[in-house]
Design a protein around this motif. Structure first.
Motif, PDB file in Angstrom:
ATOM      1  N   ARG A  84       0.846  -1.186   0.000  1.00 49.85           N
ATOM      2  CA  ARG A  84       0.000   0.000   0.000  1.00 49.85           C
ATOM      3  C   ARG A  84       0.883   1.239   0.000  1.00 49.85           C
ATOM      4  O   ARG A  84       2.067   1.155   0.332  1.00 49.85           O
ATOM      5  N   VAL A 109      -6.666   4.868   2.788  1.00 50.15           N
ATOM      6  CA  VAL A 109      -6.504   5.707   3.967  1.00 50.15           C
ATOM      7  C   VAL A 109      -5.358   5.094   4.757  1.00 50.15           C
ATOM      8  O   VAL A 109      -5.373   3.892   5.014  1.00 50.15           O
ATOM      9  N   THR A 110      -4.402   5.897   5.114  1.00 51.04           N
ATOM     10  CA  THR A 110      -3.245   5.316   5.784  1.00 51.04           C
ATOM     11  C   THR A 110      -3.632   4.738   7.138  1.00 51.04           C
ATOM     12  O   THR A 110      -4.477   5.280   7.855  1.00 51.04           O
ATOM     13  N   PHE A 142       0.934 -10.081  14.017  1.00 49.11           N
ATOM     14  CA  PHE A 142       0.422 -11.315  14.617  1.00 49.11           C
ATOM     15  C   PHE A 142       0.136 -12.336  13.543  1.00 49.11           C
ATOM     16  O   PHE A 142      -0.167 -12.008  12.395  1.00 49.11           O
ATOM     17  N   VAL A 163      -0.890  -2.654  12.087  1.00 49.68           N
ATOM     18  CA  VAL A 163      -1.227  -3.951  12.677  1.00 49.68           C
ATOM     19  C   VAL A 163      -1.277  -4.933  11.520  1.00 49.68           C
ATOM     20  O   VAL A 163      -2.160  -4.851  10.669  1.00 49.68           O
ATOM     21  N   HIS A 199      -4.962   2.915  25.190  1.00 53.61           N
ATOM     22  CA  HIS A 199      -5.170   2.978  23.748  1.00 53.61           C
ATOM     23  C   HIS A 199      -6.505   3.636  23.487  1.00 53.61           C
ATOM     24  O   HIS A 199      -7.519   3.206  23.984  1.00 53.61           O
ATOM     25  N   GLU A 242      -7.623   4.729  20.268  1.00 49.34           N
ATOM     26  CA  GLU A 242      -7.775   4.903  18.817  1.00 49.34           C
ATOM     27  C   GLU A 242      -9.229   5.148  18.453  1.00 49.34           C
ATOM     28  O   GLU A 242      -9.541   5.877  17.537  1.00 49.34           O
ATOM     29  N   GLY A 285     -11.375   3.193  17.149  1.00 46.94           N
ATOM     30  CA  GLY A 285     -11.921   2.156  16.282  1.00 46.94           C
ATOM     31  C   GLY A 285     -13.099   2.651  15.489  1.00 46.94           C
ATOM     32  O   GLY A 285     -13.187   3.811  15.134  1.00 46.94           O
ATOM     33  N   MET A 286     -14.004   1.714  15.222  1.00 48.17           N
ATOM     34  CA  MET A 286     -15.156   2.071  14.415  1.00 48.17           C
ATOM     35  C   MET A 286     -16.170   2.842  15.229  1.00 48.17           C
ATOM     36  O   MET A 286     -17.094   3.398  14.771  1.00 48.17           O
ATOM     37  N   SER A 328      -7.451  -6.859  11.380  1.00 47.29           N
ATOM     38  CA  SER A 328      -6.252  -6.051  11.173  1.00 47.29           C
ATOM     39  C   SER A 328      -6.050  -5.711   9.713  1.00 47.29           C
ATOM     40  O   SER A 328      -5.293  -4.814   9.385  1.00 47.29           O
ATOM     41  N   GLN A 329      -6.657  -6.435   8.832  1.00 47.95           N
ATOM     42  CA  GLN A 329      -6.494  -6.176   7.414  1.00 47.95           C
ATOM     43  C   GLN A 329      -7.712  -6.699   6.681  1.00 47.95           C
ATOM     44  O   GLN A 329      -8.557  -7.389   7.259  1.00 47.95           O
ATOM     45  N   GLY A 334      -9.083  -1.910  15.364  1.00 44.30           N
ATOM     46  CA  GLY A 334      -8.833  -0.531  15.760  1.00 44.30           C
ATOM     47  C   GLY A 334      -8.988  -0.321  17.244  1.00 44.30           C
ATOM     48  O   GLY A 334      -8.454   0.634  17.812  1.00 44.30           O
ATOM     49  N   ASP A 335      -9.702  -1.203  17.892  1.00 42.99           N
ATOM     50  CA  ASP A 335      -9.888  -1.118  19.343  1.00 42.99           C
ATOM     51  C   ASP A 335      -8.946  -2.048  20.093  1.00 42.99           C
ATOM     52  O   ASP A 335      -9.101  -2.251  21.293  1.00 42.99           O
ATOM     53  N   ILE A 370     -14.432   8.960   7.527  1.00 38.78           N
ATOM     54  CA  ILE A 370     -13.019   8.572   7.512  1.00 38.78           C
ATOM     55  C   ILE A 370     -12.745   7.367   8.416  1.00 38.78           C
ATOM     56  O   ILE A 370     -11.918   6.525   8.111  1.00 38.78           O
ATOM     57  N   ARG A 371     -13.481   7.260   9.524  1.00 35.95           N
ATOM     58  CA  ARG A 371     -13.235   6.124  10.427  1.00 35.95           C
ATOM     59  C   ARG A 371     -13.614   4.799   9.776  1.00 35.95           C
ATOM     60  O   ARG A 371     -12.918   3.795   9.926  1.00 35.95           O
ATOM     61  N   PHE A 372     -14.729   4.830   9.104  1.00 41.49           N
ATOM     62  CA  PHE A 372     -15.187   3.627   8.408  1.00 41.49           C
ATOM     63  C   PHE A 372     -14.126   3.180   7.403  1.00 41.49           C
ATOM     64  O   PHE A 372     -13.825   1.991   7.271  1.00 41.49           O
ATOM     65  N   ALA A 373     -13.539   4.148   6.720  1.00 47.97           N
ATOM     66  CA  ALA A 373     -12.518   3.820   5.727  1.00 47.97           C
ATOM     67  C   ALA A 373     -11.239   3.313   6.396  1.00 47.97           C
ATOM     68  O   ALA A 373     -10.647   2.321   5.969  1.00 47.97           O
ATOM     69  N   ARG A 374     -10.825   3.984   7.455  1.00 49.93           N
ATOM     70  CA  ARG A 374      -9.551   3.629   8.073  1.00 49.93           C
ATOM     71  C   ARG A 374      -9.614   2.260   8.754  1.00 49.93           C
ATOM     72  O   ARG A 374      -8.671   1.486   8.682  1.00 49.93           O
ATOM     73  N   HIS A 375     -10.714   1.983   9.410  1.00 50.05           N
ATOM     74  CA  HIS A 375     -10.762   0.771  10.222  1.00 50.05           C
ATOM     75  C   HIS A 375     -11.406  -0.415   9.533  1.00 50.05           C
ATOM     76  O   HIS A 375     -11.194  -1.551   9.928  1.00 50.05           O
ATOM     77  N   LEU A 376     -12.209  -0.154   8.513  1.00 52.43           N
ATOM     78  CA  LEU A 376     -12.896  -1.282   7.886  1.00 52.43           C
ATOM     79  C   LEU A 376     -12.600  -1.436   6.400  1.00 52.43           C
ATOM     80  O   LEU A 376     -12.021  -2.421   5.988  1.00 52.43           O
ATOM     81  N   ARG A 412     -10.651   0.137   4.297  1.00 53.23           N
ATOM     82  CA  ARG A 412      -9.227   0.285   3.949  1.00 53.23           C
ATOM     83  C   ARG A 412      -9.029   0.885   2.570  1.00 53.23           C
ATOM     84  O   ARG A 412      -8.008   0.639   1.928  1.00 53.23           O
TER      85      ARG A 412
END
Lengths: 468, 659
Positions: free
Chosen positions: A205, A333-334, A346, A421, A463, A465, A467-468, B273-274, B461-462, B498-504, B506
Motif C-alpha cells: 500500500r 486511507v493510511t 500477529f 497492525v 489505547h 484509537e 476504532g469504528m 487487522s487487514q 482498531g480497538d 473517515i473512520r469507516f474507511a480507516r478501520h474497515l 481500507r
C-alpha cells in the motif's frame, strides 16, 4: 519551442482530445489509437536495466496513428526518463535532470500544454515515479542519502505535500515501480546482488503497509524494469534467466506461481521493456528480429506479430508507456501512526506452511534484524503469536523446535510501519488460503514486545484509537 | 459625499463583519451539535439529509419499484416481478419487453411463487405478515392469508394444495391450506429463515436461515438449513453450516441429489487487522446432500485479490449444467459449470472440508464467467427452456436478461421506475455496493436489510482480541445519536466517513456527495412494524410496563433513579443517549469504558443483546449478565415478573409506528 515542435504539440492536443472522446479503445490493428511516450537514449549508451540516471536521455512521444515522427517532450532538460501516465490519460510524471550534473527530480507534464512542473524537489536522485490512486506520487530514491551507489527505497508524496515519506525498508535496493489495479504499488527488489538486479516483484500500500511478495521465478530470474498490469489483471514484464536472453513474460497477479507464460516475440528479438495497451496488445521495446541490432526500437506486438512504430538509429527507444485513460483504483486511507513507535505483527498459525501443511514441531518464533537476533517468542497452542516490533526496520522470521533447531525459515525481509497492525495466516502460506474463523489464542493475552526500550503495557497510556 | 457612497462605505464593512460572525457562529453551531467533525458539512448536511420527513427531502423523493423477486409463467411469456418499494407485482410481457399490469399487494412484498398452471401467484408481504393470493387472469388479489412474522421465501407442496412460508421474524415456517385459506401448522425453523426451494419432485423443501444459531461471544457461528417433508408437514432434517451465515439463496439440482445454498463466511472472531486475503469475509456456496449424514461442503466463489460480496440467489438451469449466482454488492452474476463443481465437491472429505471452505483458488475450477449487471442484482428466474436467466436489478428498476449459451447480458427490460437517481437511491447504492479493498464487503454485509447480522466482531482498531462489539441495527436510528456502543461517533457523518474507511474498508472514504447520500439513506430507514403491540396491551405487558417504570422494589424499598429502567431508557426511542457502566464490561474491554444506552425499538429483531452480544435472549441480560443490580434493580424479581418485563419490552416500537 521550434515551429515543428509547436505543430506536433498541436497534433498531440488534437489526438489527446480525440482519444478522450473515443475512449482510445479499439480492436487491435496495425497501429494503436493511443499515443506512446517513451525514453530515448543516445545510441552510444548501453540501455541496461541498472541505468537509472542515464546522461542524455529524453522523453519523446509518438502518435502511431498519425504516422508522424516522434516529438521530444523534454527539450529543456539535460536528461529525462521513466514516464508514467495519469489515469486521465492527459498527464505524465517522470524523472528529470534539468541541468547537466544537477539533481534528478520528479516532474509532471500536462501533455496538452507541454509544460513541466516540479513535483518533488527535495531529493537528488529520484526516479521511477508512478501515480498513486489519490494523485500522490510514489518514486524511488536513495534509502540513506543521495550518494551514488546507495541502496534505493520507495518514497511517496501525497497530493499537495512538500515532504516525501520513505515507505520501504528492505535490506536490498528497490526500484521499477508500477501500480496494480487494486491501488497497490508494485516494486522490484530481491536478495540478489546489485549486479544481478532484482529478482522479485512486491506489492504494498502507498503507506508502506502490507508489503507482500507478488512474483519470484523459482529459478531466480533477474527482472528487468517495471511490471505493468494489463486490463486482464496480468503482470507483464521482462525477465532474464541465466545466460538466456531477456524474455517477455506474463503472470496472473492472482496466481503468479502457476500462471507464468512467455509471450512470443519475433525470432531473434531481444526485448528491453514493455507497455500493455487497453486493447490487449503491447508496445515492446526490442531490437533484432529484422529491425537491426544497433538500437532498440518500438513495435506493437499482437499475437506474436510485430508492427514497427519507432526506429531511430541515433537513439534507443525504451520504457514505452501508452497514453490512455484507465480506471482509477480506489485509494487508501493510511493505517500508520508516526507517533506509535511500534508496529504490531500477529500470526494465526506460524506452523501452517501451505494448504493444509503443518510444521507440528515448531514451538518458537525467532525474529531477526540485520543487526542480529531481536528475540524469540513461544507459539501459542494453536500456533498463533502476537508481537510488538520496532517499526521501519528489516525483520526476518523463522520457526524453531523445542530444542532451538530451525524448523522453517528464515523468511524474506519484511517490516512493519509505525502503528501498523499486520497479520498473516501462516508462514509462507499460499495466498489462496484465507483465515479460519476462530479466536487466535495469542490475542486473548497481551502482546509480547520485542521493541528495545519500549515500556511495558501497564506503563503505556490507554489505547484510545476509537476504532469504528 | 453622496448617500450611496456613505451607505456603501458603511455597509460593506458591516456585511463583512456580519458574514464573518455568521461563519463563526455556524462553525460553533456545528461543533455544538455534532460534537466532533471529521467530514465536510454544510447546512444541508443536517437540515436536509438528516431530516427525511422534511419538506425538501419529501420533494426530492422518487417512487422507485425496487424489483426483488421474480417468477416466469409456465408458457415462458410473462414474468411476474415483485416490486418491493411499490408494494406491487408487475406483470411483464417478455415478448414485448413491457410492463402490462401492476397489481397492488401488501406492505414490503418479498417473494413470489406461481401455481403449476400459472393462473395463481402467491406473494409474501414482509411488513403485513401475510400472503396475497393473486388471480393472474383477472390481475386481482383474491385473498389474503395471515402468516407468521415477516414472511419471506415461499413454496408450494407437492400436490399444490399447501403453501409453505418462511417467517423471518418468528423463526418458523407457516403451512397454509390453500383451500381453507388459512394457516394450519407452524414448523420451527432456524434463526431468520429466508429462502425456500422445493426438491424436483416437490416432496422436500429446503429452507435456509440467515442468522447464526444461539452461539455466544467468541464461538464460531453456525447456521441452519431446514429440510421440510412437505407431504407430511414435518421437519425431516436440519443441516448446520459452520462459520457461515446469511444463506439467502437456495436451489436444488434437477437430479435432486444436491442442494446449493449461498453463504457468507465471516471472520468475526479474527481481529480485523487487514482486509486482504479474505481476512474479514468471503463468499461461496454450501452443497448439501439430502439424506446424507456427511456434513455440507462449502466452497468459495471468490478469487485471489477479488471478492464477490453478498451472494443473494442461486439458480440451476433445467438441464443441470449451469448454475448462476447473483452477487448483490458486486453487481455481478457468477456462472458455474456444475459438472466441474461436482468434481470438486466429490473430492472433499470431512478432513479436508475446512480447507475447501478456505481456498480462494478452487473457484478457478468451476467458475465459467463473471457477468456484470446493473446495481444490486437479487433474485433470478430461468426460462422454462433454460436459455435465458432473468435477473432483478433492484436498485436499477430493471431486469437483465442473460443468455445461457454465451454467458452474457443480451437485453434489459426497463420496469418503468424513475430515471432520476435521487439522493436516497444514491445512498442505497452506496450502502449495498462493495466499496472496500478488493470489493470484499458492503455496509449491507454486516447490516442485512439494514438490520444487524447477530455477530460480535473483533475490530482491530480497538485492540486485538479486545472490545468485541455486537453489530447494531440501522433501522430508525436517526434520533439515537451518538452512535457505536461506546457512543464516540457523534454523527453518522463521523461513523461512516473517515473512520469507516480507516478501520474497515481500507480504501478511500466515500466522496462527500456519496457520504451525504448514505447518511440520508440511513436516516430515512423505517423500522418495521412492531408485532407485539397490536390492540390493547395484555395484562402481562401492563405488569411489565409497571416494572419498567417502577421506583420501588417488591418489598417497598425505594429504587434509586440509577437503578430504574426508565431512567436510562426514556424518550421516544427509550434511550437518554447517555453513557453508563451497567456492569457488563468484560476483562477484555477497555478499562473504564462506558456504554451508550441502546435504543429499545423492536427488540425481538435485534438479538443477541448487550455490547458484545453475550446475552442470547432478553432474559439472559439479567439472568446471566447482571450482578449486583448494576443493570437495573431486578434482584427481587420472581420468574413471572421477569417474563412480564420481557413481554413489555417486546412491545417497544418506533414512535412512528402507531398500533
Amino acid at each position: 519551442m521550434t515551429r515543428r515542435l509547436a505543430i506536433l504539440m498541436i497534433g498531440l492536443v488534437l489526438a489527446l482530445t480525440a482519444a478522450a472522446i473515443l475512449g482510445a479503445v479499439s480492436a487491435p490493428g496495425d497501429v494503436p489509437d493511443a499515443l506512446v511516450v517513451f525514453t530515448q537514449l543516445p545510441a552510444r549508451q548501453a540501455p541496461g536495466p541498472d541505468a537509472r540516471f542515464p546522461e542524455g536521455s529524453r522523453l519523446a512521444a509518438i502518435d502511431p496513428a498519425a504516422g508522424v515522427e516522434p516529438v521530444v517532450l523534454t527539450p529543456d532538460f539535460a536528461a529525462a526518463r521513466a514516464a508514467d501516465v495519469h489515469f486521465d490519460g492527459r498527464r505524465i510524471v517522470f524523472a528529470g535532470q534539468k541541468q547537466a550534473g544537477g539533481p534528478w527530480q520528479i516532474w509532471e507534464m500536462d501533455l496538452a500544454r507541454g509544460k513541466a512542473r516540479l513535483v518533488v524537489a527535495s531529493c537528488e536522485r529520484c526516479t521511477d515515479p508512478v501515480y498513486r490512486a489519490d494523485d500522490g506520487i510514489a518514486f524511488v530514491a536513495p534509502a540513506d542519502g543521495s550518494g551514488a551507489g546507495a541502496a534505493m527505497a520507495v518514497y511517496t508524496i501525497a497530493p499537495g505535500a512538500l515532504v516525501p515519506e520513505r515507505i520501504t525498508f528492505h535490506r536490498t535496493s528497490v526500484g521499477a515501480l508500477g501500480l496494480a489495479s487494486d491501488g497497490r504499488v508494485i516494486m522490484a527488489t530481491g536478495e540478489g546482488s546489485p549486479a544481478d538486479g532484482p529478482t522479485e516483484y512486491w506489492a504494498l500500500r502507498h503507506d508502506g503497509t502490507g508489503a507482500e511478495l507478488l512474483y519470484r521465478h523459482p529459478a531466480g530470474s533477474t527482472l528487468l524494469g517495471r511490471a505493468r498490469e494489463t486490463v486482464d489483471r496480468d503482470l507483464v514484464f521482462v525477465e532474464r534467466t541465466g545466460d538466456a536472453g531477456p524474455r517477455l513474460v506474463s503472470v496472473s497477479t492472482a496466481y503468479p506461481e502457476t500462471s507464468r507464460r512467455e509471450i512470443p516475440l519475433p525470432p531473434g528479438a531481444r526485448v528491453h521493456s514493455v507497455a500493455p495497451l487497453t486493447d490487449g496488445s503491447r508496445i515492446v521495446s526490442m531490437r533484432g528480429a529484422g529491425h537491426g541490432d544497433a538500437v532498440y526500437g518500438l513495435s506493437r506486438v499482437v499475437d506474436g506479430g510485430d508492427h514497427p512504430l519507432v526506429m531511430d538509429p541515433a537513439f534507443h527507444a525504451v520504457e514505452p508507456v501508452a497514453v490512455e485513460p484507465r480506471p482509477r483504483p480506489l485509494g487508501f486511507v493510511t493505517a500508520t501512526d508516526p507517533a506509535a513507535g511500534i508496529g504490531t505483527f500477529f500470526g494465526l498459525d506460524a506452523r501452517l506452511t501451505g494448504l493444509g501443511r503443518i510444521d507440528s514441531a515448531a514451538t518458537v518464533l525467532r525474529v531477526r534484524t540485520p543487526a542480529g537476533e531481536l528475540g524469540e517468542v513461544p507459539l501459542a497452542g494453536d500456533g498463533s503469536f502476537l508481537l510488538e516490533l520496532p517499526p521501519d526496520t528489516p525483520l526476518q522470521f523463522e520457526t524453531a523446535d523445542a530444542r532451538g533447531r530451525r524448523v522453517r525459515g528464515p523468511s524474506a525481509w519484511i517490516w512493519v510501519r509505525p502503528g501498523e497492525v499486520r497479520g498473516c495466516v501462516g508462514c509462507h502460506e499460499s495466498r489462496s488460503l484465507v483465515p479460519e474463523n476462530r479466536v487466535p489464542v495469542a490475542v486473548t493475552g497481551e502482546p509480547v514486545s520485542l521493541v528495545p526500550g519500549e515500556p511495558s503495557l501497564g506503563e503505556r497510556p490507554p489505547h484510545d484509537e476509537g476504532g469504528m | 459625499m453622496r448617500p450611496v457612497v456613505w451607505i456603501a462605505g458603511a455597509g460593506i464593512p458591516l456585511l463583512t463583519v456580519g458574514a464573518l460572525a455568521g461563519h463563526n457562529a455556524a462553525r460553533s453551531h456545528v461543533r455544538d451539535m455534532m460534537g466532533g467533525v471529521d467530514a465536510p458539512l454544510e447546512c444541508a448536511s443536517c437540515h436536509v439529509y438528516m431530516k427525511p420527513d422534511g419538506l425538501l427531502s419529501r420533494l426530492a423523493r422518487e417512487d422507485y419499484l425496487s424489483p426483488r423477486d421474480l417468477a416466469i409463467g409456465p408458457d415462458g411469456r410473462t414474468l411476474y416481478v415483485v416490486a418491493e418499494e411499490a408494494d406491487a407485482v408487475l406483470a411483464v410481457n417478455l415478448t414485448k419487453g413491457t410492463v402490462e399490469n401492476r397489481i397492488a399487494v401488501g406492505r414490503r412484498p418479498h417473494s413470489i411463487v406461481l401455481s403449476p398452471d400459472g393462473r395463481t401467484a402467491y406473494v409474501s408481504n414482509g411488513w403485513s405478515d401475510d400472503v396475497s393470493v393473486l388471480d393472474l387472469v383477472t390481475a386481482r388479489v383474491t385473498a389474503t392469508v395471515p402468516t407468521g412474522m415477516d414472511p419471506a421465501g415461499l413454496a408450494l407442496g407437492p400436490d399444490g394444495r399447501r403453501l409453505f412460508v418462511a417467517n423471518r421474524a418468528s423463526d418458523d415456517i407457516s403451512m397454509i391450506d390453500l383451500a381453507e385459506g388459512c394457516e394450519i401448522k407452524r414448523l420451527a425453523a432456524g434463526n431468520n429463515p429466508y429462502a425456500v426451494r422445493p426438491s424436483p419432485d416437490g416432496r422436500f423443501l429446503f429452507v435456509t436461515s440467515r442468522l447464526t444459531e444461539g452461539t455466544t461471544i467468541r464461538e464460531t457461528p453456525r447456521t441452519e438449513v431446514t429440510v421440510v417433508d412437505a407431504a407430511v408437514g414435518r421437519v425431516a432434517e436440519r443441516h448446520f453450516l459452520d462459520s457461515a451465515h446469511l444463506l439467502e439463496g437456495v436451489d436444488v439440482l434437477p437430479a435432486g441429489d444436491l442442494t446449493l445454498a449461498t453463504v457468507v463466511r465471516p471472520r468475526n472472531l479474527v481481529p480485523s487487522s487487514q482486509v486482504a486475503q479474505g481476512w474479514m469475509l468471503t463468499y461461496g456456496l454450501a452443497a448439501i446432500r439430502p439424506g446424507s449424514s456427511s456434513p455440507p461442503v462449502q466452497v468459495l466463489l471468490d478469487d485471489v485479490n477479488a471478492y464477490y460480496a453478498d451472494p443473494y440467489d442461486v439458480v440451476v438451469t433445467p438441464d443441470g449444467a449451469r448454475a448462476f449466482v447473483t452477487h448483490s454488492a458486486a453487481d455481478v452474476v457468477t456462472a458455474i459449470d456444475v459438472a466441474a463443481l461436482r468434481e470438486v465437491l466429490d473430492a472433499a472429505s470431512p478432513d479436508s472440508a475446512a480447507l475447501f471452505a478456505s481456498h480462494l483458488g478452487l473457484s478457478q475450477r468451476y467458475v465459467l464467467a463473471r457477468i456484470p449487471t446493473g446495481s444490486n442484482p437479487k433474485r433470478m428466474a430461468v426460462s422454462p427452456d433454460g436459455t435465458r436467466v432473468y435477473v432483478a436489478e433492484r436498485l436499477q428498476d430493471r431486469i437483465a436478461v442473460i443468455d445461457v449459451a454465451s454467458l452474457s447480458v443480451v437485453d434489459h427490460i426497463d420496469l418503468g421506475g424513475p430515471e432520476k437517481v435521487s439522493m436516497l437511491r444514491l445512498g442505497a447504492r452506496q450502502f449495498h455496493g462493495a466499496r472496500a479493498f478488493q470489493g470484499q464487503f458492503s455496509c449491507r454485509t454486516c447490516h442485512p436489510d439494514e438490520d444487524q447480522d447477530a455477530l460480535a466482531w473483533d475490530f482491530a482498531g480497538d485492540g486485538l482480541g479486545r472490545n468485541m462489539v455486537n453489530s447494531m441495527t440501522l433501522r430508525d436510528i436517526g434520533g439515537t445519536a451518538p452512535f457505536k456502543w461506546a457512543g464516540t461517533n457523534t454523527s453518522l457523518y463521523m461513523q461512516d466517513g473517515i473512520r469507516f474507511a480507516r478501520h474497515l474498508t481500507r480504501v478511500d472514504p466515500f466522496p462527500t456527495k456519496e457520504l451525504r447520500a448514505l447518511v440520508a439513506y440511513i436516516y430515512a430507514l423505517d423500522a418495521p412494524p412492531n408485532r407485539y403491540r397490536e390492540g390493547e396491551p395484555s395484562a402481562a405487558q401492563q405488569r411489565g410496563r409497571a416494572l419498567f417504570e417502577r421506583s420501588a422494589m417488591n418489598d417497598g424499598t425505594p429504587i434509586p433513579p440509577e437503578g430504574r429502567c426508565i431512567t436510562c431508557h426514556d424518550g421516544p426511542y427509550f434511550t437518554t443517549r447517555e453513557k453508563f457502566d451497567v456492569g457488563t464490561r468484560r476483562d477484555t474491554d477497555k478499562p473504564g469504558m462506558l456504554f451508550d444506552t441502546p435504543q429499545l425499538i423492536n427488540l425481538t429483531d435485534t438479538d443477541p443483546y448487550l455490547h458484545d452480544g453475550s446475552a442470547a435472549s432478553l432474559e439472559a441480560i439479567w439472568t446471566e449478565n447482571s450482578e449486583n443490580d448494576e443493570h437495573g434493580v431486578v434482584s427481587d424479581f420472581n420468574k413471572n415478573q421477569l417474563n412480564d418485563l420481557v413481554e413489555y419490552l417486546r412491545t417497544l416500537g418506533s414512535p412512528d409506528d402507531t398500533p
